[in-house]
Design a protein around this motif. Structure first.
Motif, short mmCIF file in Angstrom:
data_model
loop_
_atom_site.label_atom_id
_atom_site.label_comp_id
_atom_site.label_asym_id
_atom_site.label_seq_id
_atom_site.Cartn_x
_atom_site.Cartn_y
_atom_site.Cartn_z
N ASP A 130 17.42 -25.99 32.41
CA ASP A 130 18.41 -25.46 32.04
C ASP A 130 18.95 -26.01 30.36
O ASP A 130 19.83 -25.48 29.46
N ALA A 131 18.20 -26.95 29.88
CA ALA A 131 18.52 -27.61 28.33
C ALA A 131 17.96 -26.78 27.55
O ALA A 131 18.14 -26.49 26.59
N TRP A 186 22.04 -20.76 29.77
CA TRP A 186 22.91 -20.71 30.69
C TRP A 186 22.59 -22.14 31.84
O TRP A 186 21.79 -23.02 31.70
N ASP A 187 23.58 -22.52 32.59
CA ASP A 187 24.19 -23.31 32.96
C ASP A 187 23.17 -23.48 34.25
O ASP A 187 22.54 -23.19 35.24
N ARG A 188 23.59 -24.85 34.83
CA ARG A 188 22.34 -25.09 35.85
C ARG A 188 22.21 -24.67 37.14
O ARG A 188 22.00 -24.79 37.79
N ASN A 189 24.67 -24.31 37.29
CA ASN A 189 24.26 -23.75 38.96
C ASN A 189 23.94 -22.21 38.45
O ASN A 189 23.45 -21.48 39.80
N TYR A 190 24.02 -21.77 37.08
CA TYR A 190 23.28 -20.44 37.27
C TYR A 190 21.91 -20.11 37.94
O TYR A 190 21.43 -19.17 37.95
#
Length: 91
Positions: A56-57, A61-65
């Motif tokens: 996610d870095a 997209w964020d970690r949830n997605y």
């Protein structure tokens, strides 16, 4: 009075038709790029090449997605849940 557009109106309609076609093409390219990126995320999470935080870095997209994409694709979690259910509880 006729229903024929004037030259100026026809030019405006032609321009809008072209801009709409350009927009549709851009949307198609975006969808293709999004699909390819999701497949790359799935591939690297499944192979354990990268951890979810590393993935996610490097994606928009964020970690949830990212986690949602992985779950939907059937990628197993790095570790099993440590929470146990109480008797009688179901998912």
């Amino acid at each position: 009075m006729t229903d024929e557009p004037t030259a100026e109106q026809q030019a405006a309609m032609d321009e809008l038709d072209q801009l709409s076609a350009d927009y549709d093409e851009a949307l198609n390219r975006l969808e293709d790029a999004r699909d390819r990126l999701a497949q790359g995320v799935i591939r690297h999470l499944r192979s354990r090449t990268l951890r979810p935080a590393q993935v996610d870095a490097h994606v928009p997209w964020d970690r949830n997605y990212v986690a949602k994409i992985a779950r939907k694709a059937g990628v197993p979690p790095l570790r099993e849940s440590t929470v146990t259910r109480r008797r009688g509880e179901t998912k």
